[in-house]
Motif scaffolding. Structure first.
Motif, mmCIF file in Angstrom:
data_model
loop_
_atom_site.group_PDB
_atom_site.id
_atom_site.type_symbol
_atom_site.label_atom_id
_atom_site.label_comp_id
_atom_site.label_asym_id
_atom_site.label_seq_id
_atom_site.Cartn_x
_atom_site.Cartn_y
_atom_site.Cartn_z
ATOM 1 N N THR A 46 -11.348 24.149 44.912
ATOM 2 C CA THR A 46 -11.441 22.735 44.544
ATOM 3 C C THR A 46 -12.768 22.118 44.949
ATOM 4 N N ASP A 47 -13.483 22.725 45.925
ATOM 5 C CA ASP A 47 -14.767 22.183 46.356
ATOM 6 C C ASP A 47 -15.938 22.931 45.747
ATOM 7 N N THR A 48 -15.675 23.733 44.732
ATOM 8 C CA THR A 48 -16.736 24.451 44.041
ATOM 9 C C THR A 48 -17.399 23.532 43.009
ATOM 10 N N ALA A 49 -18.728 23.522 43.004
ATOM 11 C CA ALA A 49 -19.486 22.737 42.021
ATOM 12 C C ALA A 49 -19.555 23.503 40.714
ATOM 13 N N ILE A 50 -19.161 22.857 39.626
ATOM 14 C CA ILE A 50 -19.057 23.517 38.322
ATOM 15 C C ILE A 50 -20.200 23.030 37.430
ATOM 16 N N LEU A 51 -20.956 23.939 36.876
ATOM 17 C CA LEU A 51 -22.118 23.616 36.044
ATOM 18 C C LEU A 51 -21.680 22.998 34.713
ATOM 19 N N LYS A 52 -22.439 22.009 34.235
ATOM 20 C CA LYS A 52 -22.196 21.376 32.940
ATOM 21 C C LYS A 52 -23.099 22.001 31.875
ATOM 22 N N ALA A 53 -22.604 22.066 30.661
ATOM 23 C CA ALA A 53 -23.412 22.630 29.573
ATOM 24 C C ALA A 53 -24.359 21.607 28.968
ATOM 25 N N ASN A 54 -23.936 20.347 28.904
ATOM 26 C CA ASN A 54 -24.746 19.290 28.287
ATOM 27 C C ASN A 54 -24.823 18.105 29.237
ATOM 28 N N VAL A 55 -26.032 17.642 29.476
ATOM 29 C CA VAL A 55 -26.268 16.581 30.450
ATOM 30 C C VAL A 55 -27.147 15.506 29.827
ATOM 31 N N THR A 56 -26.788 14.237 30.038
ATOM 32 C CA THR A 56 -27.627 13.104 29.622
ATOM 33 C C THR A 56 -27.958 12.288 30.862
ATOM 34 N N VAL A 57 -29.241 12.077 31.094
ATOM 35 C CA VAL A 57 -29.681 11.360 32.293
ATOM 36 C C VAL A 57 -30.481 10.127 31.878
ATOM 37 N N GLU A 58 -30.579 9.172 32.807
ATOM 38 C CA GLU A 58 -31.324 7.951 32.553
ATOM 39 C C GLU A 58 -32.603 7.863 33.377
ATOM 40 N N ASP A 59 -32.677 8.618 34.471
ATOM 41 C CA ASP A 59 -33.818 8.528 35.379
ATOM 42 C C ASP A 59 -34.844 9.623 35.115
ATOM 43 N N ARG A 60 -35.963 9.547 35.868
ATOM 44 C CA ARG A 60 -37.034 10.532 35.699
ATOM 45 C C ARG A 60 -36.688 11.889 36.285
ATOM 46 N N VAL A 116 -28.330 25.236 29.918
ATOM 47 C CA VAL A 116 -27.972 23.833 30.115
ATOM 48 C C VAL A 116 -28.923 22.962 29.283
ATOM 49 N N ASN A 117 -28.347 22.084 28.480
ATOM 50 C CA ASN A 117 -29.141 21.157 27.673
ATOM 51 C C ASN A 117 -29.188 19.797 28.367
ATOM 52 N N VAL A 118 -30.395 19.271 28.536
ATOM 53 C CA VAL A 118 -30.590 17.998 29.223
ATOM 54 C C VAL A 118 -31.297 17.029 28.282
ATOM 55 N N ALA A 119 -30.698 15.847 28.110
ATOM 56 C CA ALA A 119 -31.283 14.812 27.256
ATOM 57 C C ALA A 119 -31.599 13.583 28.099
ATOM 58 N N ARG A 120 -32.694 12.888 27.782
ATOM 59 C CA ARG A 120 -33.081 11.654 28.483
ATOM 60 C C ARG A 120 -32.676 10.471 27.614
ATOM 61 N N ALA A 121 -31.792 9.628 28.119
ATOM 62 C CA ALA A 121 -31.314 8.464 27.367
ATOM 63 C C ALA A 121 -32.441 7.458 27.185
ATOM 64 N N SER A 122 -32.374 6.691 26.082
ATOM 65 C CA SER A 122 -33.391 5.670 25.809
ATOM 66 C C SER A 122 -32.847 4.658 24.815
ATOM 67 N N GLU A 123 -33.564 3.552 24.689
ATOM 68 C CA GLU A 123 -33.301 2.567 23.646
ATOM 69 C C GLU A 123 -34.512 2.525 22.736
ATOM 70 N N LEU A 124 -34.264 2.633 21.437
ATOM 71 C CA LEU A 124 -35.374 2.676 20.483
ATOM 72 C C LEU A 124 -35.859 1.263 20.177
ATOM 73 N N VAL A 125 -37.161 1.062 20.277
ATOM 74 C CA VAL A 125 -37.793 -0.219 19.959
ATOM 75 C C VAL A 125 -38.612 -0.030 18.689
ATOM 76 N N THR A 126 -38.265 -0.766 17.634
ATOM 77 C CA THR A 126 -38.951 -0.634 16.348
ATOM 78 C C THR A 126 -39.892 -1.810 16.114
ATOM 79 N N GLU A 127 -40.762 -1.649 15.149
ATOM 80 C CA GLU A 127 -41.680 -2.739 14.790
ATOM 81 C C GLU A 127 -40.899 -3.949 14.295
ATOM 82 N N ALA A 128 -39.797 -3.699 13.584
ATOM 83 C CA ALA A 128 -38.973 -4.814 13.094
ATOM 84 C C ALA A 128 -38.395 -5.615 14.258
ATOM 85 N N ASP A 129 -38.011 -4.927 15.353
ATOM 86 C CA ASP A 129 -37.512 -5.630 16.540
ATOM 87 C C ASP A 129 -38.583 -6.554 17.111
#
Length: 346
Positions: A46-60, A116-129
């Motif tokens: 129960t105290d074993t750390a289990i690896l994730k296949a897909n990760v989304t992060v917000e920080d650097r 392991v796939n790692v994605a960096r979350a973001s908000e898209l800013v367009t010229e129209a915005d």
């Protein structure tokens, strides 16, 4: 586009095999691991750390808590750099397990994950915005009417940018300056979390527009205007006001005084009431006074629209009298001293 993490040290395959052997020894796994996946999962503590296949992060930085379920007190420990905002990357599970062991996370399992796939979350800013923000500020500051439509153009286009998540707003337009005479503006743009961009200087032109009726086809003199002949078109307010555009409801059904070309702003001065009587038309002439109602046929001697008083000839007596146009082919004598006898019998 996926890319490998550049700052991860490459390790020989032999080192990866050693790391896996160490993990298995710590967890107390046996040769029974070659059995079913269900059996494998049941042997994990129960105290074993289990690896994730897909990760989304917000920080650097990517932490153990991002990469593993049940990372415990070490969840906040950073082990890798994140991809750029809005980007993603991948790393072999062997390297993740090795980094976890170095950080002190001793009880780990790859959970049959190879990459392991790692994605960096973001908000898209367009010229129209950005253009929308400039227009809103121009209205809020009273530079243009709060109810008007504002067309904003930049001198140099801005490509879509990724902003960091978690901010009050993904971008901000500051220090807006506007020249009413020329419509030119300048401003500064900052995008949240994009220190690499710094302050982006904006400059362009903003034009307040209004909807005006514009002729959509060639209309000949005397033609009656219909809704299909007009297109409501946005136009700079100054140009529109100088042309004195008509209210659409006031000109539909009116006759054109002169030929109009497509693209012409429909000014009220171009239209008049359509003729209800044409010269030489056979018309009905009426006279009403109390209980006396007379009518006779006649011939119009000139064109006339509703309300016009025109000469008309009595078809029976050939006498010429004046009558007011009240409808299509219909005239009425309104002068009390008019010689009623000239109407003849009905």
């Amino acid at each position: 586009m996926k890319r490998a993490f550049l700052d991860m040290a490459k390790r020989p395959a032999a080192l990866g095999r050693i790391a896996r052997t160490v993990c298995l020894a710590i967890l107390g796994f046996t040769a029974a691991l070659t059995g079913s996946q269900t059996a494998f999962a049941l042997t994990i503590d129960t105290d074993t750390a289990i690896l994730k296949a897909n990760v989304t992060v917000e920080d650097r930085l990517v932490t153990l808590g991002d990469l593993f379920i049940n990372a415990g007190p070490l969840a906040g420990t950073a082990v890798f750099r994140s991809p750029s905002l809005g980007q993603s990357g991948s790393i072999k599970a062997d390297l993740v397990l090795e980094a976890a062991l170095r950080a002190g996370l001793n009880k780990v399992t790859a959970n049959n994950i190879a990459v392991v796939n790692v994605a960096r979350a973001s908000e898209l800013v367009t010229e129209a915005d950005i253009l929308g923000s400039v227009a809103s500020q121009l209205q809020a500051k009273g530079y243009v009417s709060a109810t008007a439509q504002v067309d904003v153009e930049l001198n140099s286009h801005i490509t879509d940018q990724h902003a960091a998540v978690g901010g009050f707003t993904p971008f901000e337009v500051r220090n807006l300056r506007f020249d009413r005479a020329s419509g030119r503006f300048i401003a500064n743009l900052t995008i949240y979390g994009r220190e690499d961009l710094g302050i982006v200087h904006l400059n362009g032109r903003a034009v307040e527009t209004v909807m005006v009726p514009v002729v959509s086809r060639t209309i000949r003199s005397g033609e009656v205007l219909s809704e299909n002949d007009i297109t409501m078109t946005p136009m700079p307010r100054q140009r529109a006001e100088a042309s004195n555009p008509a209210n659409l409801a006031e000109v539909i059904g009116k006759a054109v005084k002169q030929s109009l070309r497509p693209g012409t702003i429909a000014s009220a001065a171009f239209f008049t009431e359509p003729d209800m009587v044409k010269r030489s038309d056979t018309v009905t002439i009426m006279f009403n006074a109390g209980n006396l109602n007379l009518s006779i046929m006649g011939k119009a001697l000139s064109d006339g629209t509703k309300g016009d008083i025109i000469p008309v000839q009595n078809a029976q007596t050939n006498r010429i009298i004046r009558a007011q146009v009240v409808g299509h082919g219909l005239l009425q004598i309104t002068t009390p001293n008019q010689n009623v006898a000239s109407l003849g019998a009905n």
